[in-house]
Structure formats: C-alpha cells, structure tokens
Design a protein around this motif. Structure first.
Motif, mmCIF file in Angstrom:
data_model
loop_
_atom_site.group_PDB
_atom_site.id
_atom_site.type_symbol
_atom_site.label_atom_id
_atom_site.label_comp_id
_atom_site.label_asym_id
_atom_site.label_seq_id
_atom_site.Cartn_x
_atom_site.Cartn_y
_atom_site.Cartn_z
ATOM 1 N N ARG A 28 -0.945 -7.691 -2.098
ATOM 2 C CA ARG A 28 -1.848 -6.556 -2.327
ATOM 3 C C ARG A 28 -3.311 -6.997 -2.228
ATOM 4 N NH1 ARG A 28 1.823 -4.919 -6.378
ATOM 5 N NH2 ARG A 28 0.622 -6.119 -7.904
ATOM 6 N N ALA A 66 -3.199 -0.124 -1.126
ATOM 7 C CA ALA A 66 -3.455 -1.251 -2.026
ATOM 8 C C ALA A 66 -3.825 -0.725 -3.403
ATOM 9 C CB ALA A 66 -4.577 -2.113 -1.468
ATOM 10 N N GLU A 114 -0.755 0.690 -5.161
ATOM 11 C CA GLU A 114 0.166 -0.374 -5.584
ATOM 12 C C GLU A 114 -0.382 -1.196 -6.725
ATOM 13 O OE1 GLU A 114 0.921 -2.170 -1.880
ATOM 14 O OE2 GLU A 114 2.655 -0.894 -1.486
ATOM 15 N N GLN A 115 -1.694 -1.168 -6.876
ATOM 16 C CA GLN A 115 -2.234 -1.939 -7.997
ATOM 17 C C GLN A 115 -1.994 -1.237 -9.331
ATOM 18 O OE1 GLN A 115 -6.172 -3.055 -6.875
ATOM 19 N NE2 GLN A 115 -5.334 -4.539 -5.433
#
Ligand code: ADP
Length: 541
Positions: free
Chosen positions: A317, A375, A378-379
């Motif tokens: 990521r 990203a 997904e964080q």
C-alpha cells in the motif's frame, strides 16, 4: 452425504453409527450370553429337582412309597418315576409328549422329541444296596428298636449286639446283618466294610449289594423343555431393540452437544478470521481464552500469518501510495505544459503530437487518482470523514456532469427517488456513481439510453445503472471486478481505460456495507446494481 456439513455434524454421524453398531452387537451378545446362562441354569435346576426327589421316594416290600414332598412338577421340570423294566409308575412327561429314550443313570442329555429339544436327567434308586452298622459289644443282642447301651444311640437300621464276653468278628457281624435282611451269604457283593473302635469293641459299618434283590430298583427321570425360559430372553431382546432408537437418539444428541462444545474454540477462531477477512482489517488478532494448547497454537499460527500478511500488504500500500504521489507532480507538469503549448499557434503536426501527449497524460492522471483512492481505502476506514448525505443529489449531479461532457447521443434517464440519505464518504460515493454511469455511456449504444435508478426497498437502498450497449460475455462477468481487467484490452486502452473502475466500485460499495452485482447479455446491454442492505452505509465504517 458429508459434503458441506460441519465437523460436529460429521463427527456425530460417525459416532451415532458407531454407537448403533456397538449397541446392536451388545444386545446380541447379552442376549446370547443370557440365553446360554439360562440354559445352564435350567440344566442344573433339572438335576437338582431329580436329586431332591430321590430322597422323597422309597419302595417298601415292593410297594412304591412316594412322600408328600415329592414334586412331580417343579417349575418347568416334570418328574416321571419308572420301574426297573422301564414302565411308568407315576408322573407324566410335559406337554403330553412321550419318548423311548433309554434310562441312563446320572447322564444329562438333550433329546429331540417331536422336533423340540428337551433336557433329560435320570437317576436310579438301587434297592439292592444295603447299609448296616453293627455294634458288637459285650452283652445281649438287641434289635434295632432297642435303646442304645453304654452311651451308643443306635440309628435306624443299626444293630446292637450285646452278650457275655461277646466280641464280634467281621464275619460274625456280616452274618448277623445278612440274617437280619434274610439274604444268603453267597449272593453278597461287599462294597465297603469300615471298622471303628467303640468302647474297646469293634463297630462295623457295612455297605453291600446283594444279587438277590429284595425288590426292584426305581428310576426317577426329570424332563424339561430346553427353551422353557427362552421366552424371557426373547422378550428382553425385543424390548432392548425397541428401546434402541431412543437410546441411540439420546446418545447422538448428547454426542452432538459434546462435539459442538469441543468445536467452540474452532468456531470462535473461524468467526474472528471471518471478521478480519470481511472487515479487511489485518490489524485485528484472534484472542481465544482456551487452555487447550492445540487451539492456542492454531490461533498463534493464525495471528502470525495475519501479522505477516498485514506487513506485506502495508508495504504494498505504501509503495502504491508513495509512487502515485511521486507521479502526480510530473504528470501535472506535463499537463500544464501541454495546455500551454496547445494555447499557442502551432504547426499542425506538432499540435497533433502534443494533443496525443495530453491525452495520455490525462489518462495517467486518472490512473494515479484511482490508485491513490485505492491506497487510501485500503489504509482503513478511519482515514475517511463519514457524514449523513443526500445520495439522490450526489447521483443526480454526477449524471448531469457526464451528460454535459457528451454521450455519443446516449440519453441518460434518471429515476431517482428524492432525498435518499445515508452515511457515506461523499467523494467515494460520487466516484462509485461516476464509474458506473461513465462505463454505461462508454460501453453503451449510439442513440441508446442509460437508466440511472435509486430507490429505497424496505431497509435497503438500491442503486442501479442500466444500458442497452455491448453487454458482457458470461465468462467475463466475474472477472470485470478485478483490478486492471478489461474485456477488450486493445480498444479500451485507446479510450484511456485503466480497468480499475469496477474494482473501485466494488471496494467503495463494500466499504459502505454494500454489495455489487451485474446482469448482462452480449449485444443487449447490462445492468449494474449496488445494494446497501441496512441503508445507513455504516457496516464497515
Ligand atoms: P475500464 O476502465 O476498462 O472501463 P472497468 O473496471 O470500469 O475498467 O471495467 C472493466 C471492464 O468491464 C471493461 O473493460 C469493460 O469491458 C467491462 N464493462 C464495464 N462496464 C460495462 C458496461 N456497462 N457494458 C459492457 N461492458 C462493461
């Protein structure tokens, strides 16, 4: 049969089958053992009955004397008295049967009479045997009715002989006994002769047989049906088999409970793993309070694995995020330069080149933006600002913007229920709508339509985008949700498509607790649907 069934269910099925087979085996074994024990008991009972009756029968001077305690019927045992010649003197066989089975003293045997097994035991009363005690003491000869002398009390059948200076020899004692019984000495077969000292005089205990019998021997025969008590065992076996289903059901129920209980830690493990999977939160760990070292080891291994996955995903990521950030500036510069150059008076050839660069740079910008959004998603959800917003307005505004850009003469029809609100991240939800509507336009039919619908159905919020365009082949339907998957690779690239649009739609929908689906037919069109089940978009947030 076992496919898709839980482990406790399968374990219990095996266990129940095992219990069933074991129980059937046990019932059969107990039944056979009981049956055998019962037959042994019946045989012993028969012998006991016959021997007890032997004490209750006498023959006095040729007349059969049966005492009142003689039992012709003792339980299931019938007793029959025979003369020496084999004629029935008293008693009868059970169930009116008869047999010419020869008499055999002290022999137990099983005899088939009229197709049924009977136990038979015979015993003989031998009247040719005489027992005597002769007390040869000094003094007069007494008959057996006499009072005892010198402390000796005669028993019935004893002879006391007393006379002056009389000291009996064995021969004298025998001759007295024979005379008393009226048996000639020649006919005697002596079996035993014991001599005791009694007040310094001999006491003879004589047992002898005579060839001249006083009277005939008598036989006593006991007869019993071999299966006389089998009925009890048959009943017990039938009852046991009738109770078997109940017994197996109870055992199975308890077995299932125990199996389920013992599987509880595994279930907890699975649920936590599912939670981690569905929440896509790899920072979570499985915590199980179980002393079982195997379970503990399993959960530790699991946690280690998730830990490693977490760090590797996080590295990935970070790379995507950092790379996208780094690319943004040069792309912006390229775009700015292109814009500047295009505003100038350019040679046609140069203009075409710059326009081409500009197009590719725009497509790259779009790609970078999408990658950055991925990203960010997904964080973790904590990176978003969630608020209650009007989804109807957002969808309408996105549809209008797309319509303005130009749609290849495709009509965008909005069927939006007003004021549908839910908790959301506005920019992500706008991207979801934009990706679906722009796809519908891109893959739509010239002069066709795109129908954008939003409605509340029960507690669900249903958002759908329908087109009558090229459609999607059955085999591609699952794959289109994957990142970078494009059905028509060559053509799509020309349009600046990245293959990230639908993957993003899916991820945004799931982040808001929703799910996506598609129905499509090649050449007829497609309908993409997103459902937010509880309508508040907060499932995953
Ligand atoms: P792309 O950037 O290529 O559009 P998407 O992830 O948005 O990437 O879509 C993946 C693929 O799914 C596309 O390449 C296209 O082939 C197919 N697709 C998406 N939407 C539609 C649609 N409305 N009609 C037909 N095909 C579609």
């Amino acid at each position: 049969m076992f496919k898709g069934k839980s482990l406790p269910y399968r374990t219990n099925l095996w266990y129940t089958a095992f219990i069933f087979i074991l129980s059937v085996g046990l019932i059969i074994m107990i039944s056979i053992a009981g049956h055998m024990a019962q037959r042994t008991e019946a045989q012993q009972n028969l012998i006991r009955s016959v021997e007890r009756n032997m004490d209750e029968i006498e023959v006095d001077d040729g007349v059969l004397d049966i005492e009142s305690d003689f039992a012709f019927k003792n339980g299931d045992v019938n007793t029959v008295v025979f003369s020496e010649a084999g004629e029935i003197l008293a008693g009868e066989y059970p169930e009116g049967i008869s047999t010419d089975e020869p008499l055999q003293n002290g022999e137990f045997r099983t005899v088939d009479i009229d197709g049924k097994d009977y136990y038979i035991y015979d015993s003989i009363i031998e009247y040719s045997k005489y027992e005597y005690k002769i007390n040869g003491v000094t003094g007069d000869v007494f008959s057996n009715e006499s009072e005892g002398i010198d402390g000796y009390t005669p028993y019935e059948g004893d002879l006391n002989i007393k006379g002056d200076g009389c000291e009996l020899t064995y021969a004298e004692a025998l001759s007295i006994a024979l005379e008393d019984k009226g048996i000639s000495e020649d006919s005697v077969v002596l079996i035993t002769a014991k001599v005791y000292e009694y007040y310094d005089n001999p006491l003879y205990e004589l047992e002898f047989y005579s060839a001249e019998k006083a009277h005939e021997d008598v036989w006593v025969r006991g007869v019993v049906r071999a299966d006389s008590a089998d009925g009890i065992w048959r009943t017990i076996t039938i009852i046991a088999f009738m109770l078997l289903p109940l017994y197996v059901a109870v055992a199975s129920f308890l077995g299932y409970r125990i199996a389920k209980k013992s599987m509880k830690p595994i279930k907890e493990l699975r649920e936590t793993a599912n939670e981690i999977q569905s929440g896509q939160d790899l920072s979570k760990r499985i915590e199980i309070d179980d002393s079982d070292p195997d379970i503990k080891n399993l959960s530790d291994s699991f946690n280690n694995m998730i830990g490693r996955l977490d760090s590797s995903f996080s590295a990935q990521r970070h790379f995507t995020s950092d790379a996208s950030h780094e690319l943004r500036t040069p792309v912006s510069v390229i775009l700015a330069e292109c814009e500047y150059q295009l505003s100038e008076d350019l040679d046609e050839e140069v203009r075409e080149s710059i326009e081409s660069i500009n197009k590719q740079a725009l497509s790259m910008k779009n790609l970078i933006t999408q990658l950055l959004s991925f990203a960010k998603i997904e964080q973790g959800s904590h990176r978003f600002e969630m608020s209650e917003e009007n989804l109807s307005e957002i969808v309408r505004s996105v549809a209008e913007d797309i319509a303005k850009i130009g749609t290849n003469n495709i009509e965008i029809i909005c069927q939006l229920q007003d004021d549908i609100t839910m908790t959301m991240e506005v920019s992500l939800m706008a991207r979801l709508a934009e990706n679906l509507i722009s796809n519908a336009v891109r893959y739509g039919k010239e002069n066709g339509f795109v129908k954008v619908a939003l409605a509340r159905q029960g507690t669900d919020i249903v958002f759908s985008v329908e087109d009558n365009g090229i459609g999607i082949a059955e085999g591609d339907m699952d794959k289109i949700w994957q990142r970078f998957y494009r059905v028509d690779k060559a053509h799509s690239r020309e349009d600046g498509c990245s293959g990230l649009g639908l993957a993003m739609v899916k991820q945004i929908a799931e982040l808001h607790g929703g799910r996506v689906s598609v129905e499509s037919e090649v050449g007829k069109g497609s309908i993409f649907t997103v459902i937010f089940p509880d309508g508040n978009g907060q499932n995953r947030i």
